[in-house]
Design an enzyme around this catalytic site. Structure first.
Site, mmCIF file in Angstrom:
data_model
loop_
_atom_site.group_PDB
_atom_site.id
_atom_site.type_symbol
_atom_site.label_atom_id
_atom_site.label_comp_id
_atom_site.label_asym_id
_atom_site.label_seq_id
_atom_site.Cartn_x
_atom_site.Cartn_y
_atom_site.Cartn_z
ATOM 1 N N GLY A 10 92.460 33.539 -16.643
ATOM 2 C CA GLY A 10 92.299 34.815 -16.307
ATOM 3 C C GLY A 10 92.327 35.435 -15.064
ATOM 4 O O GLY A 10 93.182 34.670 -14.267
ATOM 5 N N SER A 124 77.738 39.086 -11.187
ATOM 6 C CA SER A 124 78.263 40.324 -10.935
ATOM 7 C C SER A 124 77.275 41.223 -10.127
ATOM 8 O O SER A 124 76.044 41.009 -10.281
ATOM 9 C CB SER A 124 78.601 41.085 -12.069
ATOM 10 N N ALA A 125 77.788 41.789 -9.253
ATOM 11 C CA ALA A 125 76.738 43.011 -8.461
ATOM 12 C C ALA A 125 76.024 43.926 -9.540
ATOM 13 O O ALA A 125 74.867 44.426 -9.131
ATOM 14 C CB ALA A 125 77.702 43.719 -7.620
ATOM 15 N N TYR A 149 76.812 43.976 -21.448
ATOM 16 C CA TYR A 149 77.501 43.263 -20.539
ATOM 17 C C TYR A 149 76.809 42.696 -19.267
ATOM 18 O O TYR A 149 76.618 41.711 -19.017
ATOM 19 C CB TYR A 149 78.940 43.771 -20.207
ATOM 20 N N LYS A 153 74.844 38.847 -17.972
ATOM 21 C CA LYS A 153 75.151 38.285 -16.589
ATOM 22 C C LYS A 153 73.615 38.099 -16.124
ATOM 23 O O LYS A 153 73.159 36.877 -15.516
ATOM 24 C CB LYS A 153 75.765 39.187 -15.535
ATOM 25 N N ASN A 179 83.758 44.261 -6.085
ATOM 26 C CA ASN A 179 84.706 44.782 -6.908
ATOM 27 C C ASN A 179 86.044 44.128 -6.847
ATOM 28 O O ASN A 179 86.699 44.682 -5.884
ATOM 29 C CB ASN A 179 85.198 46.380 -6.800
ATOM 30 N N ARG A 231 82.538 51.874 -3.470
ATOM 31 C CA ARG A 231 82.430 50.623 -4.022
ATOM 32 C C ARG A 231 82.921 49.595 -2.808
ATOM 33 O O ARG A 231 83.787 49.934 -1.909
ATOM 34 C CB ARG A 231 83.225 50.366 -5.192
ATOM 35 N N PRO A 293 79.485 58.369 -17.414
ATOM 36 C CA PRO A 293 77.952 57.816 -17.693
ATOM 37 C C PRO A 293 77.681 56.488 -17.175
ATOM 38 O O PRO A 293 78.496 55.713 -17.411
ATOM 39 C CB PRO A 293 77.910 58.024 -19.272
ATOM 40 N N GLY A 294 76.477 56.436 -16.451
ATOM 41 C CA GLY A 294 76.278 55.004 -16.212
ATOM 42 C C GLY A 294 76.709 54.485 -14.448
ATOM 43 O O GLY A 294 76.447 53.462 -14.122
HETATM 44 P P1 NAD Z 1 89.462 37.866 -17.423
HETATM 45 O O1 NAD Z 1 89.141 38.440 -18.857
HETATM 46 O O2 NAD Z 1 90.724 38.132 -16.877
HETATM 47 O O3 NAD Z 1 89.185 36.265 -17.315
HETATM 48 C C1 NAD Z 1 88.160 35.599 -18.427
HETATM 49 C C2 NAD Z 1 88.943 34.649 -18.997
HETATM 50 O O4 NAD Z 1 88.018 33.846 -19.869
HETATM 51 C C3 NAD Z 1 90.114 34.971 -20.093
HETATM 52 O O5 NAD Z 1 91.205 34.149 -19.796
HETATM 53 C C4 NAD Z 1 89.660 34.708 -21.343
HETATM 54 O O6 NAD Z 1 90.665 34.418 -22.435
HETATM 55 C C5 NAD Z 1 88.710 33.534 -21.243
HETATM 56 N N1 NAD Z 1 87.453 33.474 -22.208
HETATM 57 C C6 NAD Z 1 86.912 34.405 -22.487
HETATM 58 N N2 NAD Z 1 85.922 33.926 -23.369
HETATM 59 C C7 NAD Z 1 86.282 32.433 -23.600
HETATM 60 C C8 NAD Z 1 85.596 31.679 -24.330
HETATM 61 N N3 NAD Z 1 84.552 31.873 -25.242
HETATM 62 N N4 NAD Z 1 86.212 30.347 -24.424
HETATM 63 C C9 NAD Z 1 86.933 30.213 -23.488
HETATM 64 N N5 NAD Z 1 87.807 31.042 -22.801
HETATM 65 C C10 NAD Z 1 87.106 32.339 -22.843
HETATM 66 O O7 NAD Z 1 88.259 38.260 -16.444
HETATM 67 P P2 NAD Z 1 88.101 38.213 -14.802
HETATM 68 O O8 NAD Z 1 88.206 39.523 -14.235
HETATM 69 O O9 NAD Z 1 89.173 36.978 -14.503
HETATM 70 O O10 NAD Z 1 86.535 37.704 -14.785
HETATM 71 C C11 NAD Z 1 86.037 36.410 -14.800
HETATM 72 C C12 NAD Z 1 84.657 36.138 -14.827
HETATM 73 O O11 NAD Z 1 84.122 37.204 -13.620
HETATM 74 C C13 NAD Z 1 83.863 36.860 -16.093
HETATM 75 O O12 NAD Z 1 82.828 36.014 -16.533
HETATM 76 C C14 NAD Z 1 83.438 38.372 -15.556
HETATM 77 O O13 NAD Z 1 82.593 38.780 -16.381
HETATM 78 C C15 NAD Z 1 83.284 38.150 -14.151
HETATM 79 N N6 NAD Z 1 83.282 39.155 -13.301
HETATM 80 C C16 NAD Z 1 84.528 39.961 -13.063
HETATM 81 C C17 NAD Z 1 84.372 41.222 -12.444
HETATM 82 C C18 NAD Z 1 85.622 41.995 -12.361
HETATM 83 O O14 NAD Z 1 85.692 43.042 -11.943
HETATM 84 N N7 NAD Z 1 86.939 41.336 -12.769
HETATM 85 C C19 NAD Z 1 83.278 41.563 -11.832
HETATM 86 C C20 NAD Z 1 82.379 40.792 -12.035
HETATM 87 C C21 NAD Z 1 82.171 39.520 -12.788
HETATM 88 N N1 UFG Z 2 86.820 55.364 -11.171
HETATM 89 C C1 UFG Z 2 87.501 56.325 -11.389
HETATM 90 N N2 UFG Z 2 88.456 56.798 -12.387
HETATM 91 C C2 UFG Z 2 88.803 55.467 -13.040
HETATM 92 C C3 UFG Z 2 87.922 54.371 -12.796
HETATM 93 C C4 UFG Z 2 87.142 54.171 -11.960
HETATM 94 O O1 UFG Z 2 87.178 57.462 -10.708
HETATM 95 O O2 UFG Z 2 89.791 55.682 -13.936
HETATM 96 C C5 UFG Z 2 85.789 55.144 -10.274
HETATM 97 C C6 UFG Z 2 84.299 55.107 -10.847
HETATM 98 O O3 UFG Z 2 83.525 56.089 -11.090
HETATM 99 C C7 UFG Z 2 83.696 54.039 -9.593
HETATM 100 C C8 UFG Z 2 84.642 53.192 -9.024
HETATM 101 O O4 UFG Z 2 86.159 54.153 -9.548
HETATM 102 O O5 UFG Z 2 83.306 55.145 -8.714
HETATM 103 C C9 UFG Z 2 84.863 51.882 -9.361
HETATM 104 O O6 UFG Z 2 85.060 51.783 -10.672
HETATM 105 P P1 UFG Z 2 85.271 50.456 -11.612
HETATM 106 O O7 UFG Z 2 85.293 50.900 -13.110
HETATM 107 O O8 UFG Z 2 86.764 49.870 -11.153
HETATM 108 O O9 UFG Z 2 84.096 49.781 -11.088
HETATM 109 P P2 UFG Z 2 82.577 49.556 -11.385
HETATM 110 O O10 UFG Z 2 82.188 49.429 -10.085
HETATM 111 O O11 UFG Z 2 82.225 50.841 -11.968
HETATM 112 O O12 UFG Z 2 82.504 48.285 -12.132
HETATM 113 C C10 UFG Z 2 82.799 46.814 -11.639
HETATM 114 C C11 UFG Z 2 83.091 45.951 -12.919
HETATM 115 C C12 UFG Z 2 81.928 45.970 -13.813
HETATM 116 C C13 UFG Z 2 80.893 45.435 -12.797
HETATM 117 C C14 UFG Z 2 80.338 46.243 -11.786
HETATM 118 C C15 UFG Z 2 79.540 45.708 -10.917
HETATM 119 O O13 UFG Z 2 83.842 46.799 -13.613
HETATM 120 O O14 UFG Z 2 82.161 44.931 -14.772
HETATM 121 O O15 UFG Z 2 81.698 46.617 -11.056
HETATM 122 O O16 UFG Z 2 79.902 44.440 -10.432
HETATM 123 F F1 UFG Z 2 79.779 45.193 -13.601
#
Ligand code: NAD
Ligand code: UFG
Length: 338
Positions: A10, A124-125, A149, A153, A179, A231, A293-294
């Site tokens: 990923g 995650s934060a 989700y 976490k 982020n 953020r 929302p949220g």
């Molecule tokens: P991503 O979706 O790119 O990577 C996750 C990978 O896990 C994917 O390749 C997917 O195919 C694999 N996967 C999912 N379920 C699986 C399973 N059951 N078995 C085997 N493989 C599986 O996401 P990412 O952005 O790289 O995020 C990685 C981790 O970090 C996730 O757990 C996500 O929740 C966490 N996280 C991400 C963010 C973000 O903004 N990207 C923020 C906070 C936490």
């Molecule tokens: N935003 C916009 N337009 C868009 C998308 C986002 O204005 O099309 C704004 C949001 O309102 C927010 C900021 O950009 O103010 C960041 O939004 P993101 O969706 O990129 O990120 P979030 O902070 O909402 O959420 C991220 C991850 C979540 C995680 C969270 C806290 O996506 O998975 O951080 O870790 F839970």
């Protein structure tokens, strides 16, 4: 000795594979390709110049995962595998609890069966919820999350804490990401979202490249300097390097340890749009839309604990984040589907 990386195909996982290989670790990767493509790991191999074992395995497949542990001496696991779309988790909570929570339970069971007790978990934060004021510190209360989700976490963090109380060999580093944005500076790997992106940077990139007409800015009446949400954006390569340090920590400590991975600096949505336009010379048409929302007004980290315990801090700048994101997007307009 090898480090297993679940979800290593990923976005964050592929960048972490490179940093782990660069740091000299042997890695083994498992991923079920639910949200990724084989091409990502092909490029990891190309960039690192190194080969490593990969298994197309679901972490909930206890037998399949056991075979991986039987074949390799795994000393620690970096556990990225999980589902991460907030909206989808509201519609399909069972899918999220099964994949994320049950998946982690199966993983830990298999780890213990094979004598492995060290895990670095992608938290995650979001676990801080909406009631804490930024800068967010690791000892602030967690759990006031607003969607399934986020709850997965929080629940996984609590499970790993309980395990570490009961098992004196267990080590769990709970990395709370802020982020993640950006891409490898080569432009060869990056984030390749399916469908309409939810997150700011992937949406902004699709607008910049002309795939979408305009960016909707969700609210300009928050209590922030310019009214748009603030953020803590962190370059994915900095984040990946934080995992290398977390592995070193997990190999030498026991117990559960939550650690923020952020920069400690907050930028607004308009800051991001204007920085991206200035640095890349590309316009990003945008409109102000209603609040989503949220969403909360402000979320940024106190990164002091990561520096004190891991000797890690983010080094890349906002300019790096914008430039590297755009290099990836403009060189790979269809992501990994060339
Ligand atoms: P991503 O979706 O790119 O990577 C996750 C990978 O896990 C994917 O390749 C997917 O195919 C694999 N996967 C999912 N379920 C699986 C399973 N059951 N078995 C085997 N493989 C599986 O996401 P990412 O952005 O790289 O995020 C990685 C981790 O970090 C996730 O757990 C996500 O929740 C966490 N996280 C991400 C963010 C973000 O903004 N990207 C923020 C906070 C936490
Ligand atoms: N935003 C916009 N337009 C868009 C998308 C986002 O204005 O099309 C704004 C949001 O309102 C927010 C900021 O950009 O103010 C960041 O939004 P993101 O969706 O990129 O990120 P979030 O902070 O909402 O959420 C991220 C991850 C979540 C995680 C969270 C806290 O996506 O998975 O951080 O870790 F839970």
């Amino acid at each position: 000795m090898a480090i297993l990386i679940t979800g290593g195909c990923g976005y964050i996982g592929s960048h972490t594979c490179i940093e782990m290989l660069n740091a000299g670790y042997d890695i083994v990767v498992v991923d079920n390709y639910y949200n990724s493509k084989p091409e990502a790991l092909a490029r990891v191999k190309e960039l690192s110049g190194k080969d490593f074992p990969f298994y197309a395995c679901d972490i909930r497949d206890e037998e399949g995962l056991s075979e991986v542990f039987a074949k390799h001496q795994i000393d620690a696991v970096i556990h990225f595998a999980g589902l991460k779309a907030v909206g989808e988790s509201v519609a399909k909570p069972m899918m999220y609890y099964d994949n994320n929570v049950n998946g982690t339970l199966v993983l830990w069971r298999v780890m213990k069966k094979h004598g492995c007790s060290r895990i670095i978990f992608s938290s995650s934060a979001t676990v801080y919820g909406s009631e804490n004021a930024s800068p967010l510190k690791e000892d602030f209360p967690t759990g006031a999350v607003t969607n399934p989700y986020g709850r997965t976490k929080y629940v996984i963090e609590e499970i790993l804490k309980d395990i570490c109380v009961s098992d004196e060999e267990a080590s769990a580093v709970l990395l709370r990401y802020f982020n993640p944005v950006g891409a490898h500076e080569s432009g060869r790997i990056g984030e390749d979202p399916n469908g309409i992106p939810n997150n700011l940077m992937p949406f902004l990139l699709q607008v910049a490249i002309g795939k979408r007409e305009q960016l909707s800015i969700f609210g300009n009446d928050y209590d922030t300097p310019d009214g748009t949400g603030v953020r803590d954006y962190i370059h994915v390569v900095d984040l990946a390097r934080g995992h290398v340090k977390a592995v070193e920590y997990a190999l030498t400590h026991t117990g559960a340890m939550p650690i923020n991975l952020g920069t400690g600096v907050g930028y607004s949505v308009l800051d991001m749009v204007h920085a991206f336009e200035r640095i890349n010379g590309v316009p990003v048409p945008h409109v102000i839309a209603p609040r989503r929302p949220g969403d909360i007004a402000t979320c940024y980290s106190d990164p002091a604990k990561a520096k004190a315990l891991l000797g890690w801090e983010a080094e890349k700048t906002l300019e790096d984040m914008c430039r590297d994101s755009w290099r990836w997007q403009s060189q790979n307009p269809k992501g990994y589907d060339e």
